[in-house]
Scaffold this motif. Sequence first.
Motif, mmCIF file in Angstrom:
data_model
loop_
_atom_site.group_PDB
_atom_site.id
_atom_site.type_symbol
_atom_site.label_atom_id
_atom_site.label_comp_id
_atom_site.label_asym_id
_atom_site.label_seq_id
_atom_site.Cartn_x
_atom_site.Cartn_y
_atom_site.Cartn_z
ATOM 1 N N GLN A 1 0.847 -1.189 0.000
ATOM 2 C CA GLN A 1 0.000 0.000 0.000
ATOM 3 C C GLN A 1 0.885 1.242 0.000
ATOM 4 N N PRO A 2 0.559 2.275 -0.772
ATOM 5 C CA PRO A 2 1.494 3.395 -0.939
ATOM 6 C C PRO A 2 1.887 4.099 0.351
ATOM 7 N N GLU A 3 0.978 4.176 1.317
ATOM 8 C CA GLU A 3 1.334 4.818 2.582
ATOM 9 C C GLU A 3 2.324 3.989 3.384
ATOM 10 N N GLU A 4 2.534 2.732 2.995
ATOM 11 C CA GLU A 4 3.509 1.865 3.652
ATOM 12 C C GLU A 4 4.858 1.863 2.933
ATOM 13 N N VAL A 5 4.965 2.596 1.833
ATOM 14 C CA VAL A 5 6.218 2.654 1.078
ATOM 15 C C VAL A 5 7.207 3.564 1.806
ATOM 16 N N LYS A 6 8.344 2.987 2.161
ATOM 17 C CA LYS A 6 9.406 3.738 2.835
ATOM 18 C C LYS A 6 10.720 3.481 2.109
ATOM 19 N N ALA A 7 11.819 3.832 2.736
ATOM 20 C CA ALA A 7 13.122 3.696 2.090
ATOM 21 C C ALA A 7 13.451 2.247 1.748
ATOM 22 N N ASP A 8 12.890 1.303 2.492
ATOM 23 C CA ASP A 8 13.188 -0.118 2.275
ATOM 24 C C ASP A 8 12.212 -0.782 1.313
ATOM 25 N N TRP A 9 11.531 -0.008 0.458
ATOM 26 C CA TRP A 9 10.449 -0.538 -0.382
ATOM 27 C C TRP A 9 10.905 -1.692 -1.261
ATOM 28 N N GLN A 10 12.133 -1.617 -1.794
ATOM 29 C CA GLN A 10 12.579 -2.674 -2.705
ATOM 30 C C GLN A 10 12.750 -3.999 -1.976
ATOM 31 N N GLU A 11 13.296 -3.950 -0.772
ATOM 32 C CA GLU A 11 13.439 -5.177 0.019
ATOM 33 C C GLU A 11 12.068 -5.775 0.337
ATOM 34 N N VAL A 12 11.126 -4.915 0.696
ATOM 35 C CA VAL A 12 9.769 -5.386 0.999
ATOM 36 C C VAL A 12 9.146 -6.036 -0.232
ATOM 37 N N LEU A 13 9.268 -5.392 -1.379
ATOM 38 C CA LEU A 13 8.694 -5.956 -2.595
ATOM 39 C C LEU A 13 9.377 -7.262 -2.991
ATOM 40 N N ASN A 14 10.664 -7.370 -2.754
ATOM 41 C CA ASN A 14 11.346 -8.624 -3.056
ATOM 42 C C ASN A 14 10.743 -9.779 -2.258
ATOM 43 N N HIS A 15 10.454 -9.544 -0.982
ATOM 44 C CA HIS A 15 9.836 -10.575 -0.141
ATOM 45 C C HIS A 15 8.417 -10.886 -0.636
ATOM 46 N N MET A 16 7.673 -9.851 -0.982
ATOM 47 C CA MET A 16 6.309 -10.069 -1.482
ATOM 48 C C MET A 16 6.325 -10.878 -2.776
ATOM 49 N N TRP A 17 7.256 -10.554 -3.661
ATOM 50 C CA TRP A 17 7.335 -11.265 -4.936
ATOM 51 C C TRP A 17 7.658 -12.744 -4.721
ATOM 52 N N THR A 18 8.535 -13.018 -3.768
ATOM 53 C CA THR A 18 8.849 -14.417 -3.448
ATOM 54 C C THR A 18 7.603 -15.150 -2.994
ATOM 55 N N PHE A 19 6.799 -14.496 -2.186
ATOM 56 C CA PHE A 19 5.562 -15.118 -1.707
ATOM 57 C C PHE A 19 4.606 -15.359 -2.871
ATOM 58 N N ILE A 20 4.458 -14.373 -3.735
ATOM 59 C CA ILE A 20 3.541 -14.514 -4.879
ATOM 60 C C ILE A 20 4.011 -15.620 -5.814
ATOM 61 N N GLU A 21 5.307 -15.667 -6.083
ATOM 62 C CA GLU A 21 5.848 -16.715 -6.949
ATOM 63 C C GLU A 21 5.612 -18.097 -6.355
ATOM 64 N N THR A 22 5.825 -18.221 -5.047
ATOM 65 C CA THR A 22 5.602 -19.503 -4.381
ATOM 66 C C THR A 22 4.144 -19.911 -4.461
ATOM 67 N N ASP A 23 3.259 -18.960 -4.235
ATOM 68 C CA ASP A 23 1.828 -19.251 -4.323
ATOM 69 C C ASP A 23 1.444 -19.691 -5.731
ATOM 70 N N ARG A 24 1.950 -18.996 -6.730
ATOM 71 C CA ARG A 24 1.573 -19.304 -8.106
ATOM 72 C C ARG A 24 2.118 -20.654 -8.569
ATOM 73 N N SER A 25 3.196 -21.097 -7.978
ATOM 74 C CA SER A 25 3.780 -22.384 -8.355
ATOM 75 C C SER A 25 3.190 -23.553 -7.584
ATOM 76 N N SER A 26 2.307 -23.260 -6.623
ATOM 77 C CA SER A 26 1.703 -24.322 -5.823
ATOM 78 C C SER A 26 0.597 -25.016 -6.608
ATOM 79 N N ALA A 27 0.171 -26.164 -6.115
ATOM 80 C CA ALA A 27 -0.879 -26.924 -6.791
ATOM 81 C C ALA A 27 -2.209 -26.179 -6.766
#
Length: 267
Positions: free
Chosen positions: A64-90
Amino acid sequence: MVIDTHSHLDVEEFHNDLPDVIARAKAAGVGKIFIPAVDLPSIEPMMAICQNYPGYAFPMIGLQPEEVKADWQEVLNHMWTFIETDRSSAHPQVIAIGECGLDFYWSREFEQEQLAAFEQQVQWSVSTRLPLMIHCRKAQNELLAILRKYEADLPGGVFHCFTGNQQEAHEFLRMPRFMLGIGGVSTFKSSHLREDLPAAVPLDRIVLETDSPYMAPVPHRGQRNESSFIIEVQKTLAAAYGVSEEEIAQATNENVKCVFGSFIKEF
């Protein structure tokens, strides 16, 4: 049946009585509820609710944009890992990227970070075909400039919590395959939505939402909002458009199906 396309059931306000909240929603005729993550800590409790109510509560993940801070890229990297894992699940569960977007209402301190984080999540939508759940406040021009770069490839989505005027609605709806999310503000005495929506927005471009626990509709204004209150939004839109409540349900459910139908088995 109606669908609440945006409800924060994972937040503290629902910790003590969530089963009762869900029961009231079902009794009111709410057939599905979509729940957005807004940051990393919200993902686990949001997913737990969706797993406890399979086929009823559906997860969305974004920053959410109000949660975007200096560490946004690290946060998005973790989120992307979660999304990728979910999409690869059965049995993948995530139905949308969001809540993401831009918000310059209070501050532009992290403006460049917000712009970069939003564009990255738009790129996720293109690559995964997951629709976007978009938050936009005081940033429409900047937000649409990013979306238009990917317009031909985006699968669609929802402009969450729309409270704008006819011209703003027109600009948003120039984006194909996108809907306006309409919630409790439409019931407020001061709201112009009851006039502007029928004048500028066809019923095939609207979905219903509560954004609970925030912005409860009349006659519950000032209370904790919950999904069962979406019926007041349905009634308000029916009166504004001069159609039955059943027609509002049918139209908005079909709109939800158009955007999210690839990721939800039954409507």
